[in-house]
Design an enzyme around this catalytic site. Structure first.
Site, short mmCIF file in Angstrom:
data_model
loop_
_atom_site.label_atom_id
_atom_site.label_comp_id
_atom_site.label_asym_id
_atom_site.label_seq_id
_atom_site.Cartn_x
_atom_site.Cartn_y
_atom_site.Cartn_z
N ASP A 1 -0.95 0.17 -3.88
CA ASP A 1 -0.04 -0.98 -3.66
C ASP A 1 -0.54 -1.96 -2.61
O ASP A 1 0.08 -3.01 -2.42
CB ASP A 1 1.33 -0.44 -3.24
CG ASP A 1 2.01 0.29 -4.39
OD1 ASP A 1 2.41 1.45 -4.21
OD2 ASP A 1 2.10 -0.32 -5.47
N HIS B 1 -0.64 8.31 1.37
CA HIS B 1 -0.36 8.84 0.04
C HIS B 1 -0.14 10.34 0.14
O HIS B 1 -0.79 11.02 0.94
CB HIS B 1 -1.53 8.57 -0.92
CG HIS B 1 -1.14 8.67 -2.35
ND1 HIS B 1 -1.09 9.86 -3.02
CD2 HIS B 1 -0.73 7.73 -3.23
CE1 HIS B 1 -0.71 9.65 -4.26
NE2 HIS B 1 -0.47 8.37 -4.42
#
Ligand code: SDX
Length: 430
Positions: free
Chosen positions: A365, A307
């Protein structure tokens, strides 16, 4: 006392003092506006790794602490105690609503869930196996053709009607995209059903028999939508802001956000994770797969990991992983090979120096697709689910930007490394 930063040209000795600006929490920012005028230079930050594009009061992330606040409220508390429509109201209006305010908001959303019958005809033009994100982006953009007369973006009431309409209609458009892919008749929204229950009914009901909505599925969806509702200036939200900064029709701006979200580096990762897990097949193949990930020439990524901001656990991933156990158990799905594989993959990756040294952790996700699958939602619809939830955040950011009297069109500069000025050469002289 304002902190100042000095930037000095070491060749000319010319120095510029730049003011720092402090937020309520988080790093200060440096106002670089004087740089061009005083030093004749731009700053350079591809991908905006260290650039604040705007001031905002909506969401705050501390990537090192794994902290996510919606209008100051920790996402863990909202996940446990709130509902998606209450969170949508919080994001858009800025405070937790009173009961009358929430009831009025939910009633307005319910009464805006139908879409214009002409819009439904748009789906007949798509190939039956067109990707649902392509259909949703196109139909959301087409809403600009239906609501061009009620979007004076300088009128607060017009802005509010837009906000309610788009939050209300996304599930209906998503369901129409799904039914179109099945060749099944569209199921209209029902005003006696709550937001997520209504969506499940539009997805899975058929005219020829009653459809029993599973409250567990509705509860799981509502929680997933809370976790996906907003996330600061991520790529799709920044896209909505940039498109909206030109004064474009707000439905067109949201459609631009849907398109940006689709990419596998962003919201499309949830679909890519399931494809990846299916490709790995079994735990016996994990080591070979991770070897390919670490081989730069293979151009393979561990989807659902890493991320830009979180350099620790994504708090949403932690909550969703816990949800997987509960939802699968409640749905009587004792066997979930893909979930078991995902858990094993996470366990191995988090002990692997490649991922540890790069601070790569599971993101939102990595596990969400396990739950969507358990609810019977097909993989191609996973990112559409993300878009439904993120519409609340996109609307909140669009509203914040457009209602700012100091709003300016977004127009980044560049470092030009192309040819210097040269004259045209006629083709017979080349
Ligand atoms: C979302 O911004 C948001 O907030 C997004 C989001 C939201 O709610 O809006 O949180 C939703 O988009 C989550 C992210 C979903 N995407 C994925 O899961 C795709 C896989 N992850 C990545 O491709 C990547 O981690 C990003 C895109 C998420 C972040 O990329 P960055 O910050 O630009 O980092 P990078 O690509 O520069 O990577 C830094 C290093 C590189 O290695 P080196 O060049 O230093 O050797 O880490 C490596 C990368 O190769 N790396 C990975 C990796 N992610 C980064 N290596 C293997 N697998 C990965 N997933």
């Amino acid at each position: 006392m304002t902190t100042k930063y000095e930037l000095k040209n070491t060749q000319t000795g010319k120095a510029t003092l730049l003011d720092a600006m402090s937020g309520t929490i988080g790093p200060d920012v440096i106002n670089i506006a004087p740089l061009l005028k005083e030093q004749g230079v731009f700053t350079f930050d591809p991908g905006f790794m260290a650039t604040a594009s705007t001031e905002s009061k909506i969401t705050y992330i501390d990537g090192d602490a794994g902290l996510l606040l919606y209008r100051g409220y920790p996402v863990e508390q909202l996940a446990e105690k709130s509902t998606f429509l209450e969170v949508a109201n919080l994001l858009v209006y800025g405070t937790l609503p009173t009961k009358p305010q929430l009831d009025a908001f939910c009633s307005s959303i319910t009464r805006h869930t139908m879409i214009n019958e002409q819009l439904l005809r748009f789906f007949q033009g798509f190939h039956h196996n067109a990707h649902p994100m392509a259909k949703v982006a196109a139909v959301v953009a087409s809403m600009a053709a239906f609501y061009h007369d009620s979007t004076d973006i300088n009128d607060p009431r017009h802005r509010e009607i837009f906000a309610h309409r788009i939050i209300a209609k996304l599930p209906t458009i998503a369901a129409a995209a799904y039914k179109h892919s099945l060749g099944q008749p569209f199921v209209y929204p029902r005003n006696d059903l709550r937001y997520c229950t209504n969506m499940l009914n539009m997805f899975f009901a058929v005219p020829c028999e009653p459809y029993a909505i599973d409250p567990i599925a509705a509860e799981a969806l509502d929680l997933l939508f809370i976790l996906h509702a907003d996330h600061e200036q991520n790529a799709s939200t920044s896209t909505v802001r940039l498109a909206g900064s030109t004064g474009a029709n707000p439905y067109a701006a949201i459609s631009a956000g849907v398109s940006a979200l689709w990419g596998p580096a962003h919201g499309g990762a949830n679909e890519a994770v399931l494809d990846m897990l299916e490709g790995i097949g079994s735990a016996a193949n994990i080591d070979a797969f991770l070897a390919r990930v670490k081989d730069k020439h293979a151009n393979v990524r561990l989807m659902g990991f890493g991320h830009r901001v979180y350099k620790n656990f994504d708090p949403r991933a932690k909550i969703i992983r816990g949800m997987c156990y509960r939802v699968l158990e409640k749905l009587g799905r004792t066997e979930s090979p893909l979930f078991e594989l995902a858990l094993r993959l996470e366990e191995i990756a988090l002990k692997d120096e490649y991922f540890v040294s790069r601070k790569l952790y599971p993101n939102v996700d990595f596990y969400s697709g396990i739950i969507y699958s358990a609810l019977g939602i097909p993989r191609s619809m996973f990112t559409v689910m993300f878009a439904i939830a993120r519409t609340a955040g996109w609307v909140a950011h669009w509203q914040e930007m457009v209602s700012d009297p100091h709003m300016r069109i977004g127009r980044p500069r560049q470092l030009y490394t192309g040819p210097v000025k040269r004259d045209y050469v006629p083709i017979d002289g080349r």
